[in-house]
Design an enzyme around this catalytic site. Structure first.
Site, mmCIF file in Angstrom:
data_model
loop_
_atom_site.group_PDB
_atom_site.id
_atom_site.type_symbol
_atom_site.label_atom_id
_atom_site.label_comp_id
_atom_site.label_asym_id
_atom_site.label_seq_id
_atom_site.Cartn_x
_atom_site.Cartn_y
_atom_site.Cartn_z
ATOM 1 N N ARG A 21 -32.808 49.575 -45.771
ATOM 2 C CA ARG A 21 -31.428 49.862 -46.160
ATOM 3 C C ARG A 21 -31.292 51.333 -46.553
ATOM 4 O O ARG A 21 -30.858 52.167 -45.779
ATOM 5 C CB ARG A 21 -30.989 48.923 -47.296
ATOM 6 C CG ARG A 21 -29.470 48.822 -47.458
ATOM 7 C CD ARG A 21 -28.860 49.947 -48.274
ATOM 8 N NE ARG A 21 -29.414 50.052 -49.613
ATOM 9 C CZ ARG A 21 -29.082 50.993 -50.483
ATOM 10 N NH1 ARG A 21 -28.196 51.918 -50.143
ATOM 11 N NH2 ARG A 21 -29.645 51.050 -51.675
ATOM 12 N N HIS A 213 -34.072 52.829 -59.697
ATOM 13 C CA HIS A 213 -33.955 53.234 -58.295
ATOM 14 C C HIS A 213 -33.977 54.759 -58.298
ATOM 15 O O HIS A 213 -33.005 55.403 -58.709
ATOM 16 C CB HIS A 213 -32.644 52.697 -57.706
ATOM 17 C CG HIS A 213 -32.405 53.089 -56.291
ATOM 18 N ND1 HIS A 213 -32.571 52.215 -55.238
ATOM 19 C CD2 HIS A 213 -32.010 54.264 -55.742
ATOM 20 C CE1 HIS A 213 -32.274 52.840 -54.105
ATOM 21 N NE2 HIS A 213 -31.931 54.091 -54.387
ATOM 22 N N CYS A 246 -28.518 58.908 -49.877
ATOM 23 C CA CYS A 246 -27.151 58.397 -49.786
ATOM 24 C C CYS A 246 -26.306 59.318 -48.919
ATOM 25 O O CYS A 246 -26.174 60.507 -49.219
ATOM 26 C CB CYS A 246 -26.544 58.281 -51.185
ATOM 27 S SG CYS A 246 -24.812 57.754 -51.175
#
Length: 311
Positions: A21, A213, A246
């Protein structure tokens, strides 16, 4: 070690590999589904008990995640491991249910700037949007974990006020989240940030397990992970080879590398349940699939070092 350790064993850590992911979502080319499935099986064979396998998001915005349902459907029957998928709205929740998901994650930015970039709405609206999702998923018996993004520093709003993290975490816990992950989305945090925010969340939500994270933009991810260990955190996200980032956070670099994190923990005498030799083989497979060097420290070492537990 901190007496408030979040896992059952003080010397055990649960690593969720987020390669499929967070690792792949920023890649310029979409990895074939068959390669994703093979890598997932390899990670599970290496001893990983938790993976992020994709996200149910608009494929026009994140085309690398368009096959999440196929990956989940292919991998789920072969394992009892947790296979997490990200959900941001009711459409995503319905897709997760249709794909047979057993675990999902909600991700909400603590800061409005990143929330607007990532989810198209401010933090409050993003949280409101998730409430009906939680009801849908809980009705199907699907476990919900949560992640507060930009929990330490935001690329748009600067240093994150811990009160915003606490409010988001509190709302997510009320929706039924069983674990609260705190994300250093752009890798700009240091150990002081980790200590302050983890301590505040634990005080506000006692008994709720906390995960970290971490990204490695400024080379601080290992130091931040170690600070988390000292605070009793026993759940960490990591991506094999240290890839990822991201696409909606300018300047974000790769995740803390699963291979580097395992190396650090094993040398400290902390168990992960992961077989280093098998993990190295999967990392070599990933390097071949991407056709480029990886970002972990160990991926540049000619031979895998012998990992010795601390005396």
């Amino acid at each position: 070690m901190d007496q408030n350790a979040d896992a059952d064993g003080a010397d055990q850590v649960l690593i969720t590999d987020v390669l499929l992911r967070d690792g792949l979502q920023i890649e310029p080319a979409t990895m074939p589904t068959v390669d994703k499935i093979r890598l997932a099986h390899g990670l599970l064979a290496a001893g990983l008990k938790s993976l992020e396998v994709g996200s149910f998001v608009n494929p026009a915005k994140v085309p690398q995640m368009a096959d999440t349902d196929q990956v989940l459907t292919a991998v789920r029957p072969a394992t009892e491991a947790a296979l997490h998928t990200l959900v941001f709205n009711e459409r995503g929740a319905h897709r997760a249910i249709s794909a047979g998901a057993r675990q999902v994650r909600f991700v909400v930015s603590a800061t409005d700037g990143h929330s607007r970039s990532n989810a198209g709405v401010d933090t409050g609206e993003a949280l409101n949007r998730l409430e009906p999702c939680a009801q849908l998923l809980q009705a199907e018996g699907i476990e919900i974990e949560a992640c507060v993004a930009t929990a330490f520093v935001c690329p748009f709003d600067g240093q994150t006020d811990a009160r915003r993290v606490l409010e988001a975490a509190r709302r997510l816990a009320e929706m039924g989240a069983t674990v609260m992950h705190l994300a250093d989305t752009i890798g700009a945090a240091g150990p002081t940030h980790i200590r302050r925010t983890v301590s505040a969340v634990r005080e506000t939500l006692p008994g709720l397990p906390i995960g970290l994270h971490l990204h490695n933009t400024y080379g601080m991810a290992s130091a931040n992970a170690w600070e988390g260990i000292q605070l009793g955190v026993r759940r960490f996200d990591a991506a094999l080879g240290g890839i990822g980032g991201c696409p909606f956070a300018p300047g974000a670099a790769g995740n803390i590398a699963t291979d580097d994190l395992v190396n650090m923990l094993h040398n400290a005498g902390i168990d992960t349940g992961i077989d280093v030799t098998r993990l190295t083989a999967v990392r070599d497979d990933l390097r071949s699939a991407l056709g480029r060097p990886l970002e972990s420290a160990l991926s540049s070492v000619p031979a895998t070092p012998v990992l010795l537990r601390a005396a």
